[in-house]
Design an enzyme around this catalytic site. Sequence first.
Site, mmCIF file in Angstrom:
data_model
loop_
_atom_site.group_PDB
_atom_site.id
_atom_site.type_symbol
_atom_site.label_atom_id
_atom_site.label_comp_id
_atom_site.label_asym_id
_atom_site.label_seq_id
_atom_site.Cartn_x
_atom_site.Cartn_y
_atom_site.Cartn_z
ATOM 1 N N ARG A 1 31.683 80.088 30.873
ATOM 2 C CA ARG A 1 32.593 80.917 30.869
ATOM 3 C C ARG A 1 33.311 81.215 29.603
ATOM 4 N NH1 ARG A 1 33.080 78.636 35.901
ATOM 5 N NH2 ARG A 1 34.673 77.202 34.962
ATOM 6 N N GLU B 1 33.828 63.322 35.657
ATOM 7 C CA GLU B 1 34.291 62.452 36.625
ATOM 8 C C GLU B 1 33.116 61.540 37.240
ATOM 9 O OE1 GLU B 1 36.171 64.948 39.275
ATOM 10 O OE2 GLU B 1 37.472 63.526 40.241
HETATM 11 P P1 AMP Z 1 37.032 69.640 31.264
HETATM 12 O O1 AMP Z 1 37.341 68.590 32.309
HETATM 13 O O2 AMP Z 1 38.436 70.017 30.554
HETATM 14 O O3 AMP Z 1 35.727 69.115 30.544
HETATM 15 O O4 AMP Z 1 36.765 70.962 31.969
HETATM 16 C C1 AMP Z 1 35.228 71.008 32.230
HETATM 17 C C2 AMP Z 1 34.894 72.719 32.537
HETATM 18 O O5 AMP Z 1 35.055 72.733 33.822
HETATM 19 C C3 AMP Z 1 35.713 73.594 31.847
HETATM 20 O O6 AMP Z 1 34.760 74.536 31.066
HETATM 21 C C4 AMP Z 1 36.350 74.527 32.943
HETATM 22 O O7 AMP Z 1 35.641 75.736 32.812
HETATM 23 C C5 AMP Z 1 35.950 73.857 34.198
HETATM 24 N N1 AMP Z 1 36.810 73.656 35.116
HETATM 25 C C6 AMP Z 1 37.352 72.264 35.302
HETATM 26 N N2 AMP Z 1 38.356 72.162 36.213
HETATM 27 C C7 AMP Z 1 38.552 73.402 36.700
HETATM 28 C C8 AMP Z 1 39.363 74.045 37.885
HETATM 29 N N3 AMP Z 1 40.054 73.356 38.254
HETATM 30 N N4 AMP Z 1 39.235 75.535 37.882
HETATM 31 C C9 AMP Z 1 38.428 76.127 37.236
HETATM 32 N N5 AMP Z 1 37.402 75.508 36.192
HETATM 33 C C10 AMP Z 1 37.491 74.329 35.904
#
Ligand code: AMP
Length: 175
Positions: A61, A98
């Site tokens: 995205r 995670e």
């Molecule tokens: P991160 O934990 O910051 O590495 O997030 C990983 C990816 O997952 C990012 O590119 C977000 O687009 C997506 N993502 C993580 N959590 C969410 C959420 N609650 N809603 C939508 N997208 C999420």
Amino acid sequence: MVSFKLSSIIRDVPDFPKPGILFKDITPLYSNPAILEECVEEIRSQFKHVKLDAVAGIEARGFLTGILLARALQLPFIPIRKAGKLPGEKISTTYDLEYGTATIEMHVDCTSPGMQVLIHDDVLATGGSATAAAHLIKQNGAQVAGFSFLVSLSFLGGDQKLQSFGKPVHSLISF
Ligand code: AMP
């Protein structure tokens, strides 16, 4: 105010993609060219005092709004892709999720030494993906100029994690 408009069109989807996750669905934004345009303009203004040479978007995205942002700034776009998608000479980094790990990659010819790169994604959650993207940019000899997101889930601590780079971290809306 674009943050207000964004908050009214982002959909909360409970338990997606797995139980316990409240997914922030931004797909309604893609149906609304006027708000999309406002988002891009707002990000431009957030970084108007920062020297930028390129925008790097994180698959998938981060590509959608990242390439619009790069186009608006008249800058090159760098795709940071999941493992195995890029055909050319590339570098990789693996980071913890995670559960398990993920690997992202970039083409080595996307940056030149010292280039100032803005890292962009749709949602900042734990900051793991953006941190990994920053490491790739630096590993390739370029600099991280800042981090840009549409949405920050601040309770997950991503903003704080990215502060360690000492560069601006901006989101259009925080939850
Ligand atoms: P991160 O934990 O910051 O590495 O997030 C990983 C990816 O997952 C990012 O590119 C977000 O687009 C997506 N993502 C993580 N959590 C969410 C959420 N609650 N809603 C939508 N997208 C999420």
